[in-house]
Design a protein around this motif. Structure first.
Motif, PDB file in Angstrom:
ATOM      1  N   LYS A 105       0.866  -1.196   0.000  1.00 28.45           N
ATOM      2  CA  LYS A 105       0.000   0.000   0.000  1.00 28.45           C
ATOM      3  C   LYS A 105       0.893   1.233   0.000  1.00 28.45           C
ATOM      4  CE  LYS A 105      -3.844   2.297   2.418  1.00 28.45           C
ATOM      5  NZ  LYS A 105      -3.535   3.368   1.445  1.00 28.45           N
ATOM      6  N   ILE A 106       0.822   2.013  -1.082  1.00 30.72           N
ATOM      7  CA  ILE A 106       1.724   3.154  -1.243  1.00 30.72           C
ATOM      8  C   ILE A 106       0.907   4.446  -1.296  1.00 30.72           C
ATOM      9  CG2 ILE A 106       3.457   4.221  -2.742  1.00 30.72           C
ATOM     10  CD1 ILE A 106       4.421   1.592  -1.713  1.00 30.72           C
ATOM     11  N   ASP A 107       1.303   5.403  -0.444  1.00 33.40           N
ATOM     12  CA  ASP A 107       0.662   6.714  -0.541  1.00 33.40           C
ATOM     13  C   ASP A 107       1.731   7.751  -0.201  1.00 33.40           C
ATOM     14  OD1 ASP A 107      -1.982   8.541   1.258  1.00 33.40           O
ATOM     15  OD2 ASP A 107      -0.933   8.874  -0.664  1.00 33.40           O
ATOM     16  N   LEU A 108       2.480   8.167  -1.226  1.00 33.53           N
ATOM     17  CA  LEU A 108       3.649   9.029  -1.006  1.00 33.53           C
ATOM     18  C   LEU A 108       3.328  10.475  -1.341  1.00 33.53           C
ATOM     19  CD1 LEU A 108       6.338   6.691  -2.626  1.00 33.53           C
ATOM     20  CD2 LEU A 108       6.123   7.235  -0.186  1.00 33.53           C
ATOM     21  N   ALA A 109       3.623  11.365  -0.410  1.00 32.70           N
ATOM     22  CA  ALA A 109       3.470  12.801  -0.684  1.00 32.70           C
ATOM     23  C   ALA A 109       4.680  13.270  -1.488  1.00 32.70           C
ATOM     24  CB  ALA A 109       3.397  13.563   0.634  1.00 32.70           C
ATOM     25  N   ARG A 110       4.525  14.451  -2.126  1.00 33.22           N
ATOM     26  CA  ARG A 110       5.598  14.981  -2.980  1.00 33.22           C
ATOM     27  C   ARG A 110       6.913  15.074  -2.220  1.00 33.22           C
ATOM     28  NH1 ARG A 110       5.357  19.237  -7.730  1.00 33.22           N
ATOM     29  NH2 ARG A 110       7.592  19.491  -8.087  1.00 33.22           N
ATOM     30  N   GLU A 111       6.836  15.520  -0.953  1.00 33.63           N
ATOM     31  CA  GLU A 111       8.067  15.706  -0.154  1.00 33.63           C
ATOM     32  C   GLU A 111       8.709  14.345   0.148  1.00 33.63           C
ATOM     33  OE1 GLU A 111       9.847  18.214   0.285  1.00 33.63           O
ATOM     34  OE2 GLU A 111      11.297  17.073   1.498  1.00 33.63           O
ATOM     35  N   GLN A 112       7.889  13.326   0.352  1.00 35.08           N
ATOM     36  CA  GLN A 112       8.461  11.987   0.611  1.00 35.08           C
ATOM     37  C   GLN A 112       9.158  11.451  -0.638  1.00 35.08           C
ATOM     38  OE1 GLN A 112       4.650  10.368   1.958  1.00 35.08           O
ATOM     39  NE2 GLN A 112       5.594   9.925   3.959  1.00 35.08           N
ATOM     40  N   ILE A 113       8.595  11.719  -1.802  1.00 31.24           N
ATOM     41  CA  ILE A 113       9.243  11.287  -3.048  1.00 31.24           C
ATOM     42  C   ILE A 113      10.570  12.007  -3.211  1.00 31.24           C
ATOM     43  CG2 ILE A 113       9.068  11.343  -5.587  1.00 31.24           C
ATOM     44  CD1 ILE A 113       6.037  10.827  -5.194  1.00 31.24           C
ATOM     45  N   ARG A 114      10.569  13.305  -2.908  1.00 33.76           N
ATOM     46  CA  ARG A 114      11.811  14.083  -2.987  1.00 33.76           C
ATOM     47  C   ARG A 114      12.871  13.496  -2.059  1.00 33.76           C
ATOM     48  NH1 ARG A 114       9.990  19.769  -4.197  1.00 33.76           N
ATOM     49  NH2 ARG A 114       9.484  20.138  -2.039  1.00 33.76           N
ATOM     50  N   GLN A 115      12.460  13.090  -0.856  1.00 35.04           N
ATOM     51  CA  GLN A 115      13.429  12.507   0.109  1.00 35.04           C
ATOM     52  C   GLN A 115      13.981  11.183  -0.421  1.00 35.04           C
ATOM     53  OE1 GLN A 115      11.408  12.188   3.865  1.00 35.04           O
ATOM     54  NE2 GLN A 115      11.127  14.419   4.056  1.00 35.04           N
ATOM     55  N   LEU A 116      13.105  10.349  -0.977  1.00 34.02           N
ATOM     56  CA  LEU A 116      13.564   9.052  -1.502  1.00 34.02           C
ATOM     57  C   LEU A 116      14.549   9.260  -2.656  1.00 34.02           C
ATOM     58  CD1 LEU A 116      10.174   7.125  -1.510  1.00 34.02           C
ATOM     59  CD2 LEU A 116      12.157   6.614  -0.053  1.00 34.02           C
ATOM     60  N   ALA A 117      14.330  10.313  -3.440  1.00 35.94           N
ATOM     61  CA  ALA A 117      15.187  10.567  -4.607  1.00 35.94           C
ATOM     62  C   ALA A 117      16.490  11.265  -4.221  1.00 35.94           C
ATOM     63  CB  ALA A 117      14.439  11.428  -5.629  1.00 35.94           C
ATOM     64  N   ASP A 118      16.568  11.766  -3.001  1.00 33.92           N
ATOM     65  CA  ASP A 118      17.756  12.525  -2.591  1.00 33.92           C
ATOM     66  C   ASP A 118      18.969  11.614  -2.482  1.00 33.92           C
ATOM     67  OD1 ASP A 118      18.356  15.394  -0.980  1.00 33.92           O
ATOM     68  OD2 ASP A 118      19.720  13.723  -0.580  1.00 33.92           O
ATOM     69  N   ARG A 119      20.096  12.043  -3.114  1.00 39.16           N
ATOM     70  CA  ARG A 119      21.263  11.144  -3.176  1.00 39.16           C
ATOM     71  C   ARG A 119      22.068  11.132  -1.887  1.00 39.16           C
ATOM     72  NH1 ARG A 119      21.321   8.987  -7.981  1.00 39.16           N
ATOM     73  NH2 ARG A 119      20.409  10.055  -9.781  1.00 39.16           N
ATOM     74  N   ARG A 120      21.690  11.936  -0.900  1.00 37.04           N
ATOM     75  CA  ARG A 120      22.399  11.891   0.400  1.00 37.04           C
ATOM     76  C   ARG A 120      21.462  11.499   1.528  1.00 37.04           C
ATOM     77  NH1 ARG A 120      24.928  15.077  -2.804  1.00 37.04           N
ATOM     78  NH2 ARG A 120      27.211  15.116  -2.896  1.00 37.04           N
ATOM     79  N   PHE A 121      20.245  12.041   1.489  1.00 33.29           N
ATOM     80  CA  PHE A 121      19.345  11.747   2.614  1.00 33.29           C
ATOM     81  C   PHE A 121      18.380  10.611   2.297  1.00 33.29           C
ATOM     82  CE2 PHE A 121      20.764  15.119   5.259  1.00 33.29           C
ATOM     83  CZ  PHE A 121      21.131  16.155   4.412  1.00 33.29           C
ATOM     84  N   GLY A 122      18.446  10.115   1.041  1.00 32.09           N
ATOM     85  CA  GLY A 122      17.500   9.055   0.677  1.00 32.09           C
ATOM     86  C   GLY A 122      18.204   7.953  -0.088  1.00 32.09           C
ATOM     87  N   ILE A 123      17.475   7.297  -0.983  1.00 35.45           N
ATOM     88  CA  ILE A 123      18.066   6.229  -1.815  1.00 35.45           C
ATOM     89  C   ILE A 123      18.861   6.871  -2.953  1.00 35.45           C
ATOM     90  CG2 ILE A 123      17.592   4.187  -3.228  1.00 35.45           C
ATOM     91  CD1 ILE A 123      14.764   4.205  -1.816  1.00 35.45           C
ATOM     92  N   GLY A 124      18.262   7.866  -3.607  1.00 36.98           N
ATOM     93  CA  GLY A 124      18.882   8.563  -4.737  1.00 36.98           C
ATOM     94  C   GLY A 124      18.400   8.018  -6.057  1.00 36.98           C
ATOM     95  N   CYS A 125      17.832   8.870  -6.894  1.00 35.72           N
ATOM     96  CA  CYS A 125      17.413   8.455  -8.249  1.00 35.72           C
ATOM     97  C   CYS A 125      17.046   9.707  -9.052  1.00 35.72           C
ATOM     98  CB  CYS A 125      16.210   7.515  -8.191  1.00 35.72           C
ATOM     99  SG  CYS A 125      14.723   8.253  -7.474  1.00 35.72           S
ATOM    100  N   ASP A 126      16.973   9.518 -10.383  1.00 33.71           N
ATOM    101  CA  ASP A 126      16.468  10.597 -11.249  1.00 33.71           C
ATOM    102  C   ASP A 126      14.940  10.616 -11.230  1.00 33.71           C
ATOM    103  OD1 ASP A 126      19.040  11.345 -12.203  1.00 33.71           O
ATOM    104  OD2 ASP A 126      18.995   9.715 -13.680  1.00 33.71           O
TER     105      ASP A 126
END
Ligand code: API
Length: 278
Positions: free
Chosen positions: A24-45
Protein backbone atom coordinates in the motif's frame (compact mmCIF):
# COMPACT_ATOMS: atom_id res chain seq x y z
CA UNK A 1 5.94 3.19 6.69
CA UNK A 2 8.42 0.50 5.55
CA UNK A 3 8.85 0.46 1.78
CA UNK A 4 10.32 -2.34 -0.36
CA UNK A 5 12.04 -1.00 -3.49
CA UNK A 6 14.29 -2.03 -6.36
CA UNK A 7 17.06 0.22 -7.66
CA UNK A 8 17.42 0.07 -11.45
CA UNK A 9 18.87 2.08 -14.34
CA UNK A 10 18.65 2.47 -18.09
CA UNK A 11 22.11 3.58 -19.32
CA UNK A 12 22.74 5.30 -15.99
CA UNK A 13 19.38 7.12 -15.86
CA UNK A 14 18.47 5.68 -12.49
CA UNK A 15 15.22 4.76 -10.83
CA UNK A 16 13.65 3.64 -7.58
CA UNK A 17 10.99 1.12 -8.68
CA UNK A 18 8.19 0.27 -6.27
CA UNK A 19 5.61 -2.52 -6.46
CA UNK A 20 2.43 -0.65 -5.54
CA UNK A 21 0.31 -3.74 -6.25
CA UNK A 22 1.54 -5.80 -3.33
CA UNK A 23 2.31 -2.80 -1.09
CA UNK A 24 0.00 0.00 0.00
CA UNK A 25 1.72 3.15 -1.24
CA UNK A 26 0.66 6.71 -0.54
CA UNK A 27 3.65 9.03 -1.01
CA UNK A 28 3.47 12.80 -0.68
CA UNK A 29 5.60 14.98 -2.98
CA UNK A 30 8.07 15.71 -0.15
CA UNK A 31 8.46 11.99 0.61
CA UNK A 32 9.24 11.29 -3.05
CA UNK A 33 11.81 14.08 -2.99
CA UNK A 34 13.43 12.51 0.11
CA UNK A 35 13.56 9.05 -1.50
CA UNK A 36 15.19 10.57 -4.61
CA UNK A 37 17.76 12.53 -2.59
CA UNK A 38 21.26 11.14 -3.18
CA UNK A 39 22.40 11.89 0.40
CA UNK A 40 19.35 11.75 2.61
CA UNK A 41 17.50 9.05 0.68
CA UNK A 42 18.07 6.23 -1.82
CA UNK A 43 18.88 8.56 -4.74
CA UNK A 44 17.41 8.46 -8.25
CA UNK A 45 16.47 10.60 -11.25
CA UNK A 46 12.91 9.28 -11.21
CA UNK A 47 10.70 7.12 -8.94
CA UNK A 48 8.46 4.62 -10.77
CA UNK A 49 5.25 3.10 -9.36
CA UNK A 50 3.93 -0.24 -10.63
CA UNK A 51 0.17 -0.12 -10.10
CA UNK A 52 -2.76 -2.33 -11.09
CA UNK A 53 -4.52 -1.62 -14.43
CA UNK A 54 -7.35 0.91 -14.28
CA UNK A 55 -8.64 0.26 -17.79
CA UNK A 56 -9.28 -2.73 -20.04
CA UNK A 57 -6.54 -3.80 -22.44
CA UNK A 58 -3.52 -3.01 -20.27
CA UNK A 59 -1.58 -5.12 -17.77
CA UNK A 60 -0.40 -2.33 -15.46
CA UNK A 61 -0.55 1.37 -14.69
CA UNK A 62 2.89 3.00 -14.94
CA UNK A 63 3.41 6.21 -12.91
CA UNK A 64 6.52 8.40 -13.02
CA UNK A 65 7.78 11.01 -10.55
CA UNK A 66 10.83 13.22 -11.15
CA UNK A 67 13.43 13.73 -8.41
CA UNK A 68 11.73 17.05 -7.60
CA UNK A 69 8.61 15.05 -6.66
CA UNK A 70 6.53 16.16 -9.64
CA UNK A 71 4.47 13.51 -11.45
CA UNK A 72 5.01 13.31 -15.24
CA UNK A 73 3.51 11.26 -18.03
CA UNK A 74 6.47 9.66 -19.80
CA UNK A 75 9.84 8.08 -19.09
CA UNK A 76 11.40 5.96 -21.81
CA UNK A 77 14.36 4.50 -19.91
CA UNK A 78 11.97 3.88 -17.02
CA UNK A 79 9.61 1.95 -19.29
CA UNK A 80 12.37 -0.53 -20.11
CA UNK A 81 13.14 -0.97 -16.40
CA UNK A 82 9.39 -1.32 -15.70
CA UNK A 83 9.22 -4.28 -18.13
CA UNK A 84 12.30 -5.93 -16.61
CA UNK A 85 10.89 -5.40 -13.09
CA UNK A 86 7.42 -6.88 -13.63
CA UNK A 87 8.89 -9.85 -15.53
CA UNK A 88 11.60 -10.59 -12.94
CA UNK A 89 9.13 -10.20 -10.06
CA UNK A 90 6.73 -12.64 -11.69
CA UNK A 91 3.99 -9.98 -11.88
CA UNK A 92 3.49 -11.10 -15.47
CA UNK A 93 4.60 -14.19 -17.41
CA UNK A 94 4.61 -12.62 -20.89
CA UNK A 95 7.41 -10.74 -22.69
CA UNK A 96 5.00 -8.26 -24.32
CA UNK A 97 3.49 -5.92 -21.75
CA UNK A 98 0.85 -3.20 -22.15
CA UNK A 99 0.96 -0.27 -19.73
CA UNK A 100 -1.16 2.82 -19.24
CA UNK A 101 0.54 6.07 -18.35
CA UNK A 102 -0.96 9.54 -17.88
CA UNK A 103 -0.04 10.15 -21.55
CA UNK A 104 -1.73 7.06 -22.93
CA UNK A 105 -0.80 3.45 -23.60
CA UNK A 106 2.58 1.93 -24.43
CA UNK A 107 3.69 -1.56 -25.40
CA UNK A 108 6.91 -2.90 -23.90
CA UNK A 109 8.65 -5.95 -25.38
CA UNK A 110 11.48 -7.90 -23.76
CA UNK A 111 13.76 -9.08 -26.58
CA UNK A 112 15.52 -12.48 -26.63
CA UNK A 113 18.83 -10.73 -25.93
CA UNK A 114 17.37 -9.14 -22.78
CA UNK A 115 17.09 -5.64 -24.20
CA UNK A 116 13.67 -4.00 -24.16
CA UNK A 117 11.83 -2.35 -27.07
CA UNK A 118 9.29 0.33 -26.15
CA UNK A 119 6.61 1.61 -28.51
CA UNK A 120 6.73 5.22 -27.38
CA UNK A 121 3.66 6.21 -29.38
CA UNK A 122 3.29 8.90 -32.04
CA UNK A 123 5.22 12.18 -31.58
CA UNK A 124 3.13 15.35 -31.42
CA UNK A 125 4.51 18.56 -32.93
CA UNK A 126 1.54 20.90 -32.56
CA UNK A 127 2.64 23.64 -30.12
CA UNK A 128 -0.46 23.16 -27.98
CA UNK A 129 0.41 19.43 -27.63
CA UNK A 130 3.97 20.03 -26.40
CA UNK A 131 2.87 22.47 -24.79
CA UNK A 132 4.86 25.39 -26.21
CA UNK A 133 3.73 28.95 -26.92
CA UNK A 134 4.07 29.54 -30.68
CA UNK A 135 1.79 31.06 -33.33
CA UNK A 136 2.13 28.08 -35.66
CA UNK A 137 3.93 24.71 -35.86
CA UNK A 138 7.49 24.89 -37.25
CA UNK A 139 10.45 22.56 -37.71
CA UNK A 140 12.64 25.10 -35.94
CA UNK A 141 11.65 27.89 -33.53
CA UNK A 142 13.65 30.92 -32.32
CA UNK A 143 13.79 30.97 -28.51
CA UNK A 144 15.13 34.09 -26.78
CA UNK A 145 17.24 33.03 -23.78
CA UNK A 146 18.85 36.05 -22.14
CA UNK A 147 20.65 37.89 -24.97
CA UNK A 148 20.91 34.73 -27.09
CA UNK A 149 18.44 33.56 -29.76
CA UNK A 150 18.47 29.75 -29.91
CA UNK A 151 17.13 27.66 -32.82
CA UNK A 152 15.31 24.57 -31.54
CA UNK A 153 12.68 21.96 -32.35
CA UNK A 154 9.78 21.25 -29.97
CA UNK A 155 7.90 17.94 -29.69
CA UNK A 156 5.91 15.84 -27.22
CA UNK A 157 6.52 12.11 -26.66
CA UNK A 158 3.93 12.26 -23.90
CA UNK A 159 6.28 14.72 -22.21
CA UNK A 160 7.65 18.02 -23.53
CA UNK A 161 11.05 18.25 -25.30
CA UNK A 162 13.08 21.09 -26.78
CA UNK A 163 15.94 19.92 -29.06
CA UNK A 164 18.88 22.14 -30.05
CA UNK A 165 21.59 21.17 -32.51
CA UNK A 166 25.16 21.83 -31.32
CA UNK A 167 28.56 21.27 -32.96
CA UNK A 168 29.96 19.22 -30.08
CA UNK A 169 28.03 18.02 -27.02
CA UNK A 170 31.27 17.92 -24.99
CA UNK A 171 31.55 21.71 -25.20
CA UNK A 172 27.82 22.54 -25.32
CA UNK A 173 26.75 24.92 -22.48
CA UNK A 174 24.32 22.37 -20.99
CA UNK A 175 24.84 23.48 -17.38
CA UNK A 176 24.17 27.13 -18.29
CA UNK A 177 21.41 26.83 -20.89
CA UNK A 178 19.68 23.68 -19.59
CA UNK A 179 18.00 25.32 -16.57
CA UNK A 180 17.11 28.45 -18.56
CA UNK A 181 15.38 26.41 -21.28
CA UNK A 182 13.73 24.06 -18.74
CA UNK A 183 12.06 27.01 -17.01
CA UNK A 184 11.46 29.17 -20.11
CA UNK A 185 8.03 30.91 -19.91
CA UNK A 186 7.09 29.72 -23.42
CA UNK A 187 6.97 26.17 -21.96
CA UNK A 188 4.08 26.45 -19.50
CA UNK A 189 4.78 22.95 -18.07
CA UNK A 190 8.55 23.42 -18.28
CA UNK A 191 10.53 21.23 -20.70
CA UNK A 192 13.31 18.64 -21.13
CA UNK A 193 16.19 20.26 -23.08
CA UNK A 194 18.17 18.07 -25.51
CA UNK A 195 21.54 19.09 -27.01
CA UNK A 196 22.08 17.07 -30.21
CA UNK A 197 25.29 16.63 -32.24
CA UNK A 198 24.57 15.04 -35.63
CA UNK A 199 27.41 12.72 -36.77
CA UNK A 200 25.54 11.39 -39.83
CA UNK A 201 21.97 10.46 -40.83
CA UNK A 202 22.18 7.30 -38.72
CA UNK A 203 24.07 8.45 -35.63
CA UNK A 204 23.83 11.31 -33.17
CA UNK A 205 25.37 12.18 -29.81
CA UNK A 206 23.04 13.67 -27.20
CA UNK A 207 22.99 15.24 -23.75
CA UNK A 208 19.70 16.02 -21.99
CA UNK A 209 18.98 18.45 -19.19
CA UNK A 210 15.81 16.86 -17.83
CA UNK A 211 12.80 18.67 -16.42
CA UNK A 212 12.64 18.05 -12.70
CA UNK A 213 15.92 16.11 -12.52
CA UNK A 214 18.74 18.08 -14.16
CA UNK A 215 21.26 16.57 -16.57
CA UNK A 216 20.99 12.77 -16.61
CA UNK A 217 23.35 10.16 -18.10
CA UNK A 218 20.60 9.19 -20.52
CA UNK A 219 17.03 10.17 -21.43
CA UNK A 220 14.93 7.72 -23.44
CA UNK A 221 12.14 10.10 -24.43
CA UNK A 222 14.83 12.72 -25.09
CA UNK A 223 16.58 10.34 -27.50
CA UNK A 224 13.27 9.81 -29.29
CA UNK A 225 12.60 13.56 -29.36
CA UNK A 226 16.02 14.33 -30.86
CA UNK A 227 15.57 11.73 -33.60
CA UNK A 228 12.10 12.88 -34.60
CA UNK A 229 13.13 16.55 -34.61
CA UNK A 230 16.25 15.73 -36.66
CA UNK A 231 14.21 13.64 -39.11
CA UNK A 232 11.56 16.38 -39.44
CA UNK A 233 14.39 18.76 -40.31
CA UNK A 234 15.54 16.32 -43.02
CA UNK A 235 18.83 15.60 -41.25
CA UNK A 236 18.25 12.04 -39.95
CA UNK A 237 17.01 8.72 -41.37
CA UNK A 238 14.47 6.15 -40.12
CA UNK A 239 16.92 4.28 -37.87
CA UNK A 240 19.28 6.26 -35.64
CA UNK A 241 21.83 5.26 -33.02
CA UNK A 242 21.71 7.75 -30.17
CA UNK A 243 24.89 7.86 -28.08
CA UNK A 244 24.35 9.48 -24.68
CA UNK A 245 26.89 9.84 -21.86
CA UNK A 246 25.51 6.62 -20.32
CA UNK A 247 25.43 4.55 -23.50
CA UNK A 248 23.62 4.00 -26.80
CA UNK A 249 19.92 3.56 -27.70
CA UNK A 250 18.44 2.42 -31.03
CA UNK A 251 15.58 4.66 -32.18
CA UNK A 252 13.32 3.99 -35.17
CA UNK A 253 10.71 6.31 -36.66
CA UNK A 254 9.17 6.13 -40.15
CA UNK A 255 7.74 9.67 -39.90
CA UNK A 256 4.17 10.98 -39.93
CA UNK A 257 1.72 9.13 -37.67
CA UNK A 258 3.96 6.11 -37.18
CA UNK A 259 5.06 5.31 -33.63
CA UNK A 260 8.59 5.84 -32.33
CA UNK A 261 10.35 2.63 -31.25
CA UNK A 262 13.21 2.68 -28.74
CA UNK A 263 15.42 -0.33 -27.90
CA UNK A 264 17.94 -0.47 -25.10
CA UNK A 265 19.02 -2.17 -21.85
CA UNK A 266 17.44 -2.27 -18.39
CA UNK A 267 19.55 -3.13 -15.35
CA UNK A 268 18.67 -4.14 -11.81
CA UNK A 269 21.26 -2.91 -9.29
CA UNK A 270 19.96 -3.82 -5.81
CA UNK A 271 16.86 -4.39 -3.68
CA UNK A 272 16.15 -2.77 -0.35
CA UNK A 273 13.73 -1.65 2.32
CA UNK A 274 13.46 1.88 3.65
CA UNK A 275 11.52 3.57 6.44
CA UNK A 276 9.64 6.52 4.93
CA UNK A 277 9.26 9.39 7.38
CA UNK A 278 6.03 11.33 7.79
N1 API B 1 12.27 14.35 -16.87
C1 API B 1 11.20 13.82 -17.72
C2 API B 1 10.71 12.46 -17.18
C3 API B 1 11.78 11.36 -17.32
C4 API B 1 12.21 11.20 -18.74
C5 API B 1 13.50 10.40 -18.97
N2 API B 1 14.18 9.92 -17.78
C6 API B 1 13.30 9.30 -19.99
O1 API B 1 14.03 8.29 -19.97
O2 API B 1 12.44 9.49 -20.89
C7 API B 1 10.03 14.81 -17.74
O3 API B 1 9.91 15.60 -16.79
O4 API B 1 9.26 14.78 -18.71
Amino acid sequence: MSLRFTKMHGLGNDFVVIDAINQKIDLAREQIRQLADRRFGIGCDQLLLVEPPREAGVDFTYRIFNADGGEVAQCGNGARCFARFVRDKGLIDRDTIAVATAAGRMTLRIEPDGQVTVNMGVPHFAPADVPFEADAPAERYALQVGDETLGMGAVSLGNPHAVLEVDNIDTAPVERLGPLIEAHPRFPRRVNAGFMQILDAGHIRLRVYERGAGETLACGSGACAAVVVGRQQGRLGDKVEVTLPGGTLQIQWQGGDSPVLMTGPATTVFEGNIQVQG
